[in-house]
Scaffold this motif. Structure first.
Motif, PDB file in Angstrom:
ATOM      1  N   ILE A  50     -85.345-129.659  63.521  1.00  0.00           N
ATOM      2  CA  ILE A  50     -86.106-128.804  64.436  1.00  0.00           C
ATOM      3  C   ILE A  50     -87.340-129.497  65.004  1.00  0.00           C
ATOM      4  O   ILE A  50     -87.666-129.323  66.172  1.00  0.00           O
ATOM      5  CB  ILE A  50     -86.453-127.443  63.767  1.00  0.00           C
ATOM      6  CG1 ILE A  50     -86.845-126.399  64.804  1.00  0.00           C
ATOM      7  CG2 ILE A  50     -87.529-127.560  62.711  1.00  0.00           C
ATOM      8  CD1 ILE A  50     -85.699-125.609  65.313  1.00  0.00           C
ATOM      9  N   ARG A  51     -88.040-130.266  64.167  1.00  0.00           N
ATOM     10  CA  ARG A  51     -89.177-131.048  64.640  1.00  0.00           C
ATOM     11  C   ARG A  51     -89.019-132.484  64.161  1.00  0.00           C
ATOM     12  O   ARG A  51     -88.311-132.736  63.194  1.00  0.00           O
ATOM     13  CB  ARG A  51     -90.498-130.455  64.126  1.00  0.00           C
ATOM     14  CG  ARG A  51     -90.890-129.180  64.853  1.00  0.00           C
ATOM     15  CD  ARG A  51     -92.054-128.481  64.199  1.00  0.00           C
ATOM     16  NE  ARG A  51     -91.653-127.918  62.921  1.00  0.00           N
ATOM     17  CZ  ARG A  51     -91.117-126.697  62.770  1.00  0.00           C
ATOM     18  NH1 ARG A  51     -90.945-125.930  63.818  1.00  0.00           N
ATOM     19  NH2 ARG A  51     -90.756-126.256  61.592  1.00  0.00           N
ATOM     20  N   PHE A 169     -87.540-125.970  74.418  1.00  0.00           N
ATOM     21  CA  PHE A 169     -88.057-126.894  73.391  1.00  0.00           C
ATOM     22  C   PHE A 169     -87.082-127.095  72.246  1.00  0.00           C
ATOM     23  O   PHE A 169     -87.303-127.929  71.378  1.00  0.00           O
ATOM     24  CB  PHE A 169     -89.380-126.343  72.829  1.00  0.00           C
ATOM     25  CG  PHE A 169     -89.263-124.912  72.346  1.00  0.00           C
ATOM     26  CD1 PHE A 169     -88.734-124.627  71.098  1.00  0.00           C
ATOM     27  CD2 PHE A 169     -89.650-123.854  73.159  1.00  0.00           C
ATOM     28  CE1 PHE A 169     -88.602-123.316  70.665  1.00  0.00           C
ATOM     29  CE2 PHE A 169     -89.527-122.539  72.731  1.00  0.00           C
ATOM     30  CZ  PHE A 169     -88.995-122.271  71.485  1.00  0.00           C
ATOM     31  N   GLN A 273     -93.613-117.343  70.093  1.00  0.00           N
ATOM     32  CA  GLN A 273     -93.860-118.745  70.513  1.00  0.00           C
ATOM     33  C   GLN A 273     -95.154-118.936  71.303  1.00  0.00           C
ATOM     34  O   GLN A 273     -95.837-119.934  71.137  1.00  0.00           O
ATOM     35  CB  GLN A 273     -92.678-119.347  71.312  1.00  0.00           C
ATOM     36  CG  GLN A 273     -91.295-119.066  70.754  1.00  0.00           C
ATOM     37  CD  GLN A 273     -91.021-119.688  69.391  1.00  0.00           C
ATOM     38  OE1 GLN A 273     -91.849-120.382  68.820  1.00  0.00           O
ATOM     39  NE2 GLN A 273     -89.848-119.401  68.849  1.00  0.00           N
ATOM     40  N   ASP A 311     -93.488-116.810  65.060  1.00  0.00           N
ATOM     41  CA  ASP A 311     -93.636-118.264  65.163  1.00  0.00           C
ATOM     42  C   ASP A 311     -94.404-118.557  66.438  1.00  0.00           C
ATOM     43  O   ASP A 311     -94.158-117.906  67.474  1.00  0.00           O
ATOM     44  CB  ASP A 311     -92.265-118.960  65.282  1.00  0.00           C
ATOM     45  CG  ASP A 311     -91.452-118.870  64.001  1.00  0.00           C
ATOM     46  OD1 ASP A 311     -92.018-118.522  62.960  1.00  0.00           O
ATOM     47  OD2 ASP A 311     -90.239-119.154  64.072  1.00  0.00           O
ATOM     48  N   ILE A 313     -95.791-121.900  68.930  1.00  0.00           N
ATOM     49  CA  ILE A 313     -95.811-123.333  69.215  1.00  0.00           C
ATOM     50  C   ILE A 313     -97.063-123.614  70.039  1.00  0.00           C
ATOM     51  O   ILE A 313     -97.304-122.922  71.034  1.00  0.00           O
ATOM     52  CB  ILE A 313     -94.559-123.759  70.017  1.00  0.00           C
ATOM     53  CG1 ILE A 313     -93.308-123.573  69.154  1.00  0.00           C
ATOM     54  CG2 ILE A 313     -94.683-125.201  70.483  1.00  0.00           C
ATOM     55  CD1 ILE A 313     -92.017-123.933  69.865  1.00  0.00           C
ATOM     56  N   LYS A 343     -96.998-127.505  65.916  1.00  0.00           N
ATOM     57  CA  LYS A 343     -97.303-128.322  67.080  1.00  0.00           C
ATOM     58  C   LYS A 343     -95.999-128.598  67.801  1.00  0.00           C
ATOM     59  O   LYS A 343     -94.992-128.920  67.140  1.00  0.00           O
ATOM     60  CB  LYS A 343     -97.821-129.683  66.614  1.00  0.00           C
ATOM     61  CG  LYS A 343     -99.284-129.747  66.413  1.00  0.00           C
ATOM     62  CD  LYS A 343     -99.645-131.221  66.281  1.00  0.00           C
ATOM     63  CE  LYS A 343    -100.612-131.398  65.163  1.00  0.00           C
ATOM     64  NZ  LYS A 343    -100.978-132.790  64.956  1.00  0.00           N
ATOM     65  N   SER A 345     -93.111-130.435  69.311  1.00  0.00           N
ATOM     66  CA  SER A 345     -92.554-131.742  68.991  1.00  0.00           C
ATOM     67  C   SER A 345     -91.367-131.979  69.930  1.00  0.00           C
ATOM     68  O   SER A 345     -90.407-131.210  69.917  1.00  0.00           O
ATOM     69  CB  SER A 345     -92.104-131.704  67.520  1.00  0.00           C
ATOM     70  OG  SER A 345     -91.253-132.757  67.204  1.00  0.00           O
ATOM     71  N   ARG A 347     -88.010-132.894  71.368  1.00  0.00           N
ATOM     72  CA  ARG A 347     -86.741-133.164  70.712  1.00  0.00           C
ATOM     73  C   ARG A 347     -85.766-133.778  71.702  1.00  0.00           C
ATOM     74  O   ARG A 347     -85.603-133.267  72.826  1.00  0.00           O
ATOM     75  CB  ARG A 347     -86.131-131.875  70.135  1.00  0.00           C
ATOM     76  CG  ARG A 347     -87.029-131.096  69.200  1.00  0.00           C
ATOM     77  CD  ARG A 347     -87.638-131.934  68.079  1.00  0.00           C
ATOM     78  NE  ARG A 347     -86.704-132.437  67.099  1.00  0.00           N
ATOM     79  CZ  ARG A 347     -86.593-133.721  66.739  1.00  0.00           C
ATOM     80  NH1 ARG A 347     -87.349-134.634  67.301  1.00  0.00           N
ATOM     81  NH2 ARG A 347     -85.731-134.083  65.828  1.00  0.00           N
TER      82      ARG A 347
HETATM   83  N1  5AD Z   1     -91.454-128.178  68.377  1.00  0.00           N
HETATM   84  C1  5AD Z   1     -92.200-127.388  67.594  1.00  0.00           C
HETATM   85  N2  5AD Z   1     -91.744-126.259  67.046  1.00  0.00           N
HETATM   86  C2  5AD Z   1     -90.475-125.907  67.290  1.00  0.00           C
HETATM   87  N3  5AD Z   1     -89.743-124.861  66.906  1.00  0.00           N
HETATM   88  C3  5AD Z   1     -88.513-124.970  67.429  1.00  0.00           C
HETATM   89  N4  5AD Z   1     -88.414-126.092  68.164  1.00  0.00           N
HETATM   90  C4  5AD Z   1     -89.642-126.682  68.104  1.00  0.00           C
HETATM   91  C5  5AD Z   1     -90.170-127.868  68.667  1.00  0.00           C
HETATM   92  N5  5AD Z   1     -89.454-128.654  69.451  1.00  0.00           N
HETATM   93  C6  5AD Z   1     -90.285-123.766  66.091  1.00  0.00           C
HETATM   94  C7  5AD Z   1     -90.181-122.440  66.825  1.00  0.00           C
HETATM   95  C8  5AD Z   1     -89.067-121.749  66.116  1.00  0.00           C
HETATM   96  C9  5AD Z   1     -89.221-122.292  64.714  1.00  0.00           C
HETATM   97  C10 5AD Z   1     -88.023-122.160  63.865  1.00  0.00           C
HETATM   98  O1  5AD Z   1     -89.543-123.647  64.913  1.00  0.00           O
HETATM   99  O2  5AD Z   1     -91.399-121.760  66.671  1.00  0.00           O
HETATM  100  O3  5AD Z   1     -89.171-120.351  66.163  1.00  0.00           O
END
Ligand code: 5AD
Ligand code: SF4
Length: 473
Positions: A50-51, A169, A273, A311, A313, A343, A345, A347
């Motif tokens: 995920i990150r 994201f 988010q 959550d 971001i 933060k 990130s 991907r």
């Molecule tokens: N960067 C940071 N946080 C992320 N999440 C998902 N993708 C990213 C990313 N690229 C977070 C979101 C999601 C949680 C599971 O992880 O907030 O709800």
């Protein structure tokens, strides 16, 4: 022949569920779970993509595992190493290149094939890693053993996988694939099995669990609200939770379940988010900040004491100081009980990662993260304080850090530490909350329920039932 299996799980609850299922799949081959990797015959890393930080952990862990494999080989033995989960799915080839000692790479949709993959790996020489990261047509769930090993007081149950929402994201739509919901009957059968083996709390899981639309026994599609109502009818299901949801899917049947189903715990993890409409749009979330506020308002009408979590971001490409201030405003308006902020990130392969022009500098992200965490932390602590003096049912599921201490969860998902005898593990016990910490509570087993743990009120105590009780939080 018994063999030892060591599993290390990273990331979300879906991975925890998958790890448990991989253990189920491997049990008929004689694999029993071990807490230590050193003498394991098979090491399985179930990874998260995920990150970036989560993904990078895998490679450092693979380095450590190599030493274990080498030590075993020096004694004439062999430790097989398998990598599963979302990093396996996204970077399978790269894993085999960077870490040739990996024997098997298996994705989240194919781990029911682990017995064949492991058998193949046993027959081949080290350094010839096998890769299976298909999205097979056959349904993984149809091929998993029906029987699950006992999961303890609280059990995860995956009902939905994948995601069709494509937030800009997020890697999930690529690593976990399209949305899929399991049929109602198979979910209920699995829940019955879990209860029969001692679980009292069922946590329904899905990357987008609120988008659940499984085939019901009547041949129609059932939503999550209906599934929860049916699940509550199973004798022995004392608590129900679900995670994680999306604001677009919170239909009335699901929201009103929070009023109608006493076993449905007063806790809702609903990621938003960002509090800025501009950023929400850039993220392709498909809803506004006010839409989110309205859902919270509605669910609080239905279940006034509900604890909210979300959550967030910080630093999504293009996020300005004003956008960030709007996130803080939303947090101040809603009031959260738990704190999940990340933060941004970038991907690989996601649309947001292409937008390098508007990237937010790392130092700004760090500062914004601290701002958010501070506010969320204060709110969480304040929420915990409000439960001091209350008597709450706690489901004990293990030992605390200190000797003689047990740990369990309140209805609001707060960890509660209590000095209590081991025989209360697996029991729902009334606890008087005495102290609040930033991320946990302390309490005392209520005296009326203390004399004889089998007495009325200890086993089977439910959540606060009257609205007044609920509103007291
Ligand atoms: N960067 C940071 N946080 C992320 N999440 C998902 N993708 C990213 C990313 N690229 C977070 C979101 C999601 C949680 C599971 O992880 O907030 O709800
Ligand atoms: Fe990722 Fe968005 Fe799907 Fe959640 S809803 S899994 S954040 S794409």
């Amino acid at each position: 022949m018994t063999r030892k299996l060591y599993i290390k799980t990273y990331g979300c609850q879906m991975n925890v569920y998958d790890s448990a299922r991989m253990a189920d799949v491997l049990a008929p081959l004689g694999y029993t779970l071990s807490d230590e990797p050193d003498d394991a015959d098979l090491i399985l890393l179930n990874t998260c993509h995920i990150r970036e930080k989560a993904a990078e952990k895998v490679y450092s862990e693979l380095g450590r595992m190599r030493h274990i494999q080498d030590a075993k080989a020096a004694n004439g033995g062999r430790t097989l190493l398998a990598v599963a989960g979302c990093v396996a799915q996204a970077e399978g080839e790269e894993i085999l290149e960077r870490a040739p000692q990996v024997d098997v790479v298996v994705g989240p949709q194919t781990y029911h094939r682990l017995p064949e993959l492991i058998a193949k790996a046993e027959r081949s020489r080290p350094g010839r890693g096998i890769l299976d990261t298909d999205f097979p047509v056959e349904d993984k769930f149809d091929h998993l053993p029906e029987e699950r090993q006992p999961q303890g007081p609280s059990a995860y149950l995956s009902v939905q996988e994948g995601c069709d929402k494509f937030c800009t994201f997020c890697v999930v739509p690529y690593t976990r694939g399209a949305e899929f919901s399991r049929p109602v009957n198979t979910v209920l059968a699995e829940a019955r099995g879990l209860v029969a083996s001692g679980s009292q709390e069922i946590v329904l899981l899905g990357q987008n669990v609120s988008a659940y639309h499984g085939e019901g026994p009547d041949g129609r599609e059932w939503g999550l609200g209906r599934l929860i109502r049916e699940l509550a009818e199973i004798e022995g299901v004392q608590r129900i939770r679900y995670t994680t949801s999306h604001p677009k899917d919170m239909d009335d049947e699901l929201l009103t379940a929070h009023r109608d189903v006493p076993q449905l715990m007063p806790f809702l993890h609903l990621p938003v988010q960002s509090g800025s409409d501009r950023v929400l749009k850039a993220m392709n979330r498909g809803h506004t900040a006010d839409h989110y506020r309205r859902i919270v308002e509605r669910v609080r009408e239905l279940r006034p004491d509900i604890a909210m979590a979300s959550d967030f971001i910080v630093g999504h490409p293009g996020e300005t100081a004003e956008d960030h201030a709007e996130s803080l405003r939303l947090i101040a308006d809603v009031g959260f009980a738990h704190n999940y902020a990340f933060k941004y990130s970038p991907r690989p392969g996601t649309p947001a990662a292409m937008n390098t022009e508007e990237a937010v500098p790392e130092a700004v992200k760090t500062e914004r993260l601290h701002g958010l965490q501070q506010l969320l932390g204060e709110q969480g602590h304040a929420f915990n304080h409000r439960t001091v003096g209350m008597r709450l049912p706690v489901l004990f599921d293990g030992h605390g850090k200190r000797p003689g201490q047990l740990i369990g969860r309140s209805p609001y998902m707060q960890p509660v530490h209590v000095d209590a005898p081991d025989r209360l593990i697996g029991r729902m016990v009334e606890v008087d909350i005495t102290e609040a910490h930033p991320n946990s509570l302390r309490g005392r087993v209520a005296t009326s329920t203390w004399d004889g743990a089998s007495a009325h009120g200890v086993h089977g105590a439910g959540p606060p039932n009257s609205l007044e009780e609920r509103a007291a939080v």
